[in-house]
Design an enzyme around this catalytic site. Structure first.
Site, PDB file in Angstrom:
ATOM      1  N   CYS A 124      -1.368   8.010   8.867  1.00 23.36           N
ATOM      2  CA  CYS A 124      -0.519   9.024   9.515  1.00 23.36           C
ATOM      3  C   CYS A 124       0.922   8.943   9.016  1.00 23.36           C
ATOM      4  O   CYS A 124       1.784   9.664   9.535  1.00 23.36           O
ATOM      5  CB  CYS A 124      -0.591   8.904  11.035  1.00 23.36           C
ATOM      6  SG  CYS A 124       0.231   7.443  11.656  1.00 23.36           S
ATOM      7  N   SER A 180       3.791   3.707   6.784  1.00 22.91           N
ATOM      8  CA  SER A 180       4.479   2.973   5.716  1.00 22.91           C
ATOM      9  C   SER A 180       5.500   3.869   5.025  1.00 22.91           C
ATOM     10  O   SER A 180       6.567   3.407   4.595  1.00 22.91           O
ATOM     11  CB  SER A 180       3.473   2.443   4.688  1.00 22.91           C
ATOM     12  OG  SER A 180       2.543   1.622   5.331  1.00 22.91           O
ATOM     13  N   ASP A 189       6.149  -3.878   8.579  1.00 19.64           N
ATOM     14  CA  ASP A 189       4.964  -3.029   8.426  1.00 19.64           C
ATOM     15  C   ASP A 189       3.696  -3.837   8.700  1.00 19.64           C
ATOM     16  O   ASP A 189       3.700  -5.063   8.642  1.00 19.64           O
ATOM     17  CB  ASP A 189       4.924  -2.440   7.009  1.00 19.64           C
ATOM     18  CG  ASP A 189       4.029  -1.200   6.933  1.00 19.64           C
ATOM     19  OD1 ASP A 189       3.840  -0.533   7.969  1.00 19.64           O
ATOM     20  OD2 ASP A 189       3.504  -0.904   5.835  1.00 19.64           O
ATOM     21  N   GLU A 190       2.596  -3.112   8.975  1.00 21.02           N
ATOM     22  CA  GLU A 190       1.295  -3.730   9.293  1.00 21.02           C
ATOM     23  C   GLU A 190       1.462  -4.731  10.444  1.00 21.02           C
ATOM     24  O   GLU A 190       0.850  -5.812  10.446  1.00 21.02           O
ATOM     25  CB  GLU A 190       0.691  -4.416   8.042  1.00 21.02           C
ATOM     26  CG  GLU A 190       0.607  -3.549   6.792  1.00 21.02           C
ATOM     27  CD  GLU A 190      -0.450  -2.447   6.842  1.00 21.02           C
ATOM     28  OE1 GLU A 190      -1.248  -2.436   7.788  1.00 21.02           O
ATOM     29  OE2 GLU A 190      -0.453  -1.591   5.934  1.00 21.02           O
ATOM     30  N   ALA A 191       2.268  -4.351  11.431  1.00 22.21           N
ATOM     31  CA  ALA A 191       2.586  -5.265  12.537  1.00 22.21           C
ATOM     32  C   ALA A 191       1.365  -5.545  13.405  1.00 22.21           C
ATOM     33  O   ALA A 191       1.360  -6.520  14.167  1.00 22.21           O
ATOM     34  CB  ALA A 191       3.713  -4.688  13.380  1.00 22.21           C
TER      35      ALA A 191
HETATM   36  N1  ADP Z   1      -1.153  13.863  -2.273  1.00 24.02           N
HETATM   37  C1  ADP Z   1      -0.458  13.937  -1.122  1.00 24.02           C
HETATM   38  N2  ADP Z   1       0.371  14.967  -0.891  1.00 24.02           N
HETATM   39  C2  ADP Z   1       1.080  15.040   0.271  1.00 24.02           C
HETATM   40  N3  ADP Z   1       1.036  14.114   1.229  1.00 24.02           N
HETATM   41  C3  ADP Z   1       0.223  13.084   1.035  1.00 24.02           C
HETATM   42  C4  ADP Z   1      -0.562  12.909  -0.142  1.00 24.02           C
HETATM   43  N4  ADP Z   1      -1.266  11.771  -0.026  1.00 24.02           N
HETATM   44  C5  ADP Z   1      -0.937  11.242   1.172  1.00 24.02           C
HETATM   45  N5  ADP Z   1      -0.036  12.031   1.804  1.00 24.02           N
HETATM   46  C6  ADP Z   1       0.585  11.809   3.126  1.00 24.02           C
HETATM   47  O1  ADP Z   1       0.740  10.439   3.327  1.00 24.02           O
HETATM   48  C7  ADP Z   1       0.243  10.076   4.602  1.00 24.02           C
HETATM   49  C8  ADP Z   1      -0.198   8.643   4.550  1.00 24.02           C
HETATM   50  O2  ADP Z   1       0.968   7.855   4.384  1.00 24.02           O
HETATM   51  P1  ADP Z   1       0.968   6.273   4.551  1.00 24.02           P
HETATM   52  O3  ADP Z   1       2.405   5.881   4.718  1.00 24.02           O
HETATM   53  O4  ADP Z   1       0.222   5.632   3.451  1.00 24.02           O
HETATM   54  O5  ADP Z   1       0.164   6.126   5.940  1.00 24.02           O
HETATM   55  P2  ADP Z   1      -0.091   4.869   6.876  1.00 24.02           P
HETATM   56  O6  ADP Z   1       0.879   3.787   6.513  1.00 24.02           O
HETATM   57  O7  ADP Z   1       0.118   5.384   8.273  1.00 24.02           O
HETATM   58  O8  ADP Z   1      -1.510   4.473   6.674  1.00 24.02           O
HETATM   59  C9  ADP Z   1      -0.845  11.083   4.882  1.00 24.02           C
HETATM   60  O9  ADP Z   1      -1.055  11.327   6.261  1.00 24.02           O
HETATM   61  C10 ADP Z   1      -0.286  12.363   4.238  1.00 24.02           C
HETATM   62  O10 ADP Z   1       0.561  13.023   5.158  1.00 24.02           O
HETATM   63  C1  LIG Z   2      -9.137   0.041  11.947  1.00 23.97           C
HETATM   64  C2  LIG Z   2      -8.928  -1.255  11.224  1.00 23.97           C
HETATM   65  C3  LIG Z   2      -8.118  -1.309  10.116  1.00 23.97           C
HETATM   66  N1  LIG Z   2      -7.966  -2.469   9.452  1.00 23.97           N
HETATM   67  C4  LIG Z   2      -7.110  -2.529   8.260  1.00 23.97           C
HETATM   68  C5  LIG Z   2      -7.375  -1.502   7.190  1.00 23.97           C
HETATM   69  C6  LIG Z   2      -6.042  -1.384   6.494  1.00 23.97           C
HETATM   70  O1  LIG Z   2      -5.955  -2.421   5.525  1.00 23.97           O
HETATM   71  C7  LIG Z   2      -5.032  -1.650   7.628  1.00 23.97           C
HETATM   72  C8  LIG Z   2      -4.368  -0.403   8.150  1.00 23.97           C
HETATM   73  O2  LIG Z   2      -3.491   0.088   7.175  1.00 23.97           O
HETATM   74  P1  LIG Z   2      -2.744   1.527   7.276  1.00 23.97           P
HETATM   75  O3  LIG Z   2      -1.530   1.323   6.425  1.00 23.97           O
HETATM   76  O4  LIG Z   2      -2.419   1.760   8.713  1.00 23.97           O
HETATM   77  O5  LIG Z   2      -3.680   2.546   6.721  1.00 23.97           O
HETATM   78  O6  LIG Z   2      -5.785  -2.246   8.672  1.00 23.97           O
HETATM   79  C9  LIG Z   2      -8.575  -3.622   9.898  1.00 23.97           C
HETATM   80  O7  LIG Z   2      -8.403  -4.705   9.330  1.00 23.97           O
HETATM   81  N2  LIG Z   2      -9.384  -3.567  10.992  1.00 23.97           N
HETATM   82  C10 LIG Z   2      -9.596  -2.423  11.665  1.00 23.97           C
HETATM   83  O8  LIG Z   2     -10.369  -2.435  12.659  1.00 23.97           O
END
Ligand code: ADP
Ligand SMILES: Cc1cn([C@H]2C[C@H](O)[C@@H](COP(=O)(O)O)O2)c(=O)[nH]c1=O
Length: 218
Positions: free
Chosen positions: A13, A16, A86-88
């Site tokens: 979402c 990061s 991050d990843e808290a």
């Molecule tokens: N190719 C793309 N173009 C535009 N937005 C993108 C693309 N790929 C990923 N995203 C955006 O990046 C978000 C994921 O960001 P990220 O910081 O990696 O998420 P998280 O840390 O919450 O897992 C997606 O929800 C989307 O909004």
């Molecule tokens: C649901 C869930 C997730 N994980 C791990 C998978 C990813 O490595 C991180 C989440 O990273 P993001 O930046 O938020 O996409 O968490 C896990 O280890 N166990 C779970 O149940």
């Protein structure tokens, strides 16, 4: 006044991305920050977003002490205005207590980012403690979507696109449906409860069992 903030949401979402944006905005105003992460998909001592941004980070290990780390830096003459964490969800609950001390005793802003619940809808220990202690919990505005179009609120673990409900709480991975691989998919609660992923929903639509009968004998 310094704050402990928890930015939370499902996987994918934009947590990061926001963490890196916050760091950029604060640094651009001359503030000095430290970025921390744990088990980032891109490897140790890294924070990475799916938008392609990436930065070096301090890797948080089991015995790591946030309060001690910051006090040591300050004692050596360093300046610390904020922490990005991050990843808290992967932090220990004691480490979240240390972050609260950093805010309250050292007057340093702490911005944390993570998912709240695991693939079984249970709180991660770090996230639970953040919900208990944070000054603010912010749910990210960019909503990840379930395959049905509803807002995704839960994280499913999949193997070849099929949802699994057994396994270790921590398995680092990405949003993926590759055959045989452990991956994740975000779902609305309704479809998480029914274990209906995009792949299984597609398969059930294609299954002859659920197609309407034609040319039935009278
Ligand atoms: N190719 C793309 N173009 C535009 N937005 C993108 C693309 N790929 C990923 N995203 C955006 O990046 C978000 C994921 O960001 P990220 O910081 O990696 O998420 P998280 O840390 O919450 O897992 C997606 O929800 C989307 O909004
Ligand atoms: C649901 C869930 C997730 N994980 C791990 C998978 C990813 O490595 C991180 C989440 O990273 P993001 O930046 O938020 O996409 O968490 C896990 O280890 N166990 C779970 O149940």
């Amino acid at each position: 006044m310094a704050e402990l903030v928890f930015f939370s949401g499902t996987m994918d979402c934009g947590k990061s991305t926001l963490a890196l944006q916050l760091d950029h905005n604060h640094a651009a105003r001359g503030r000095q920050g430290i970025i921390f992460s744990r088990h980032d998909r891109a490897g140790a001592s890294t924070i990475s977003s799916r938008l392609g941004l990436r930065a070096d980070a301090v890797e948080v290990t089991d015995g790591f002490d946030f309060h001690q780390h910051v006090v040591q830096l300050l004692s050596a003459g360093g300046k610390v205005d904020y922490l990005i964490c991050d990843e808290a969800n992967f932090y220990g609950s004691g480490q979240v207590d240390q972050l609260a001390r950093v805010v309250d005793e050292l007057g340093i802003d702490v911005f944390t980012f993570g998912i709240t619940t695991d693939f079984r809808t249970k709180l991660f220990p770090g996230s639970q403690r953040l919900i208990e202690l944070a000054d603010r919990v912010e749910v990210l505005q960019v909503e990840a979507l379930c395959w049905c179009g509803a807002r995704a609120t839960h994280n499913a673990r999949t193997v070849g696109g099929v949802m699994v409900v057994e396994g270790a709480q921590v398995v680092v991975g990405d949003i993926a449906v590759n055959a045989g691989e452990v991956g994740y998919e975000v779902l609305c609660r309704r479809h998480h409860r029914r274990r209906l992923t995009a792949a299984t929903a597609r398969a059930s639509v294609l299954s002859p069992d659920v197609l309407p009968f034609e040319d039935q004998p009278a």
